[in-house]
Design a protein around this motif. Structure first.
Motif: not given
Length: 240
Positions: A98-123
């Protein structure tokens, strides 16, 4: 859909995120701050002109909900500062999975997913303003590891690695960089013994405060020739 192009600061209702939000508002940026718990600082931020939006990045559904709201409300972004963080340790978490999943969810997956999702908005932000940025707030321990916060350190290292990949993907329009602080400020509950030990871990023997993090953010946003890099704010700790 609004015509403003905000900088999103995740976890911007306290400490360094809050300081960055106030500074960027003073610099004339449109700022959108995410928060997970209601704090008195939110009223101040709104008075200063920020938009404050609830978001919980500890779950897949929370990340997707935030992405939907941003896409509905904005056609472009000036940038994203991934500052939201968790500081749980093995000592207080009885479930390693649970600890490892929580840390990677917040610190890695969330930024990864948002960066991809907002690519067109950033461009779109780049096309309008000539600048667009992603800043990953990592940590000194991404380089050295931590025997007391193993899952946390590994996830911050994962976030640091995302910097390289997204810098390649988004170049030359969107700059992607990291800021890696060690100790910038203490918590009020930190006792004198802890403070002394912490200060002695760096060459400069100081906790300089939030201002150093703010200056680093301002530098990255105004610089035009740096991407895929990390600004280390550690007082020479790597040489001790």
């Amino acid at each position: 859909m609004t015509c403003t192009m905000p900088i999103i600061i995740t976890g911007g209702a306290q400490r360094l995120g809050l300081a960055c939000a106030k500074a960027l508002l003073a610099d004339g940026f449109d700022v959108l701050v995410t928060y997970r718990a209601t704090k008195p600082s939110l009223a101040l931020l709104e008075e200063l002109g920020a938009r404050c939006m609830y978001a919980d990045f500890s779950s897949f559904e929370g990340v997707e909900s935030f992405i939907r709201h941003i896409k509905q409300d904005y056609s472009a972004l000036r940038g994203i500062i991934h500052n939201a963080s968790e500081w749980d340790s093995e000592a207080i978490s009885p479930d390693p999975r649970q600890l490892m999943e929580k840390m990677w969810q917040v610190h890695v997956f969330a930024p990864y997913r948002m960066n991809l999702a907002f690519e067109a908005l950033l461009y779109a932000g780049f096309e309008c303003l000539g600048k667009a940025d992603i800043i990953h707030m990592t940590d000194y321990v991404a380089e050295k590891g931590s025997d007391k916060h193993i899952a946390y350190a590994s996830s911050k290292a994962g976030l640091a690695n995302l910097t390289y990949s997204f810098a390649k993907r988004f170049a030359p329009k969107v700059k992607v960089n990291s800021i890696a602080p060690s100790l910038l400020m203490f918590h009020p509950e930190d006792d004198a013994d802890y403070r002394e030990k912490a200060l002695n871990k760096s060459l400069l023997h100081q906790a300089p405060g939030e201002k150093e993090g703010v200056l680093a953010v301002q530098y990255v946003l105004t610089n035009s020739y740096m991407t895929g890099r990390t600004l280390s704010l550690d007082g020479g700790r790597h040489l001790v």
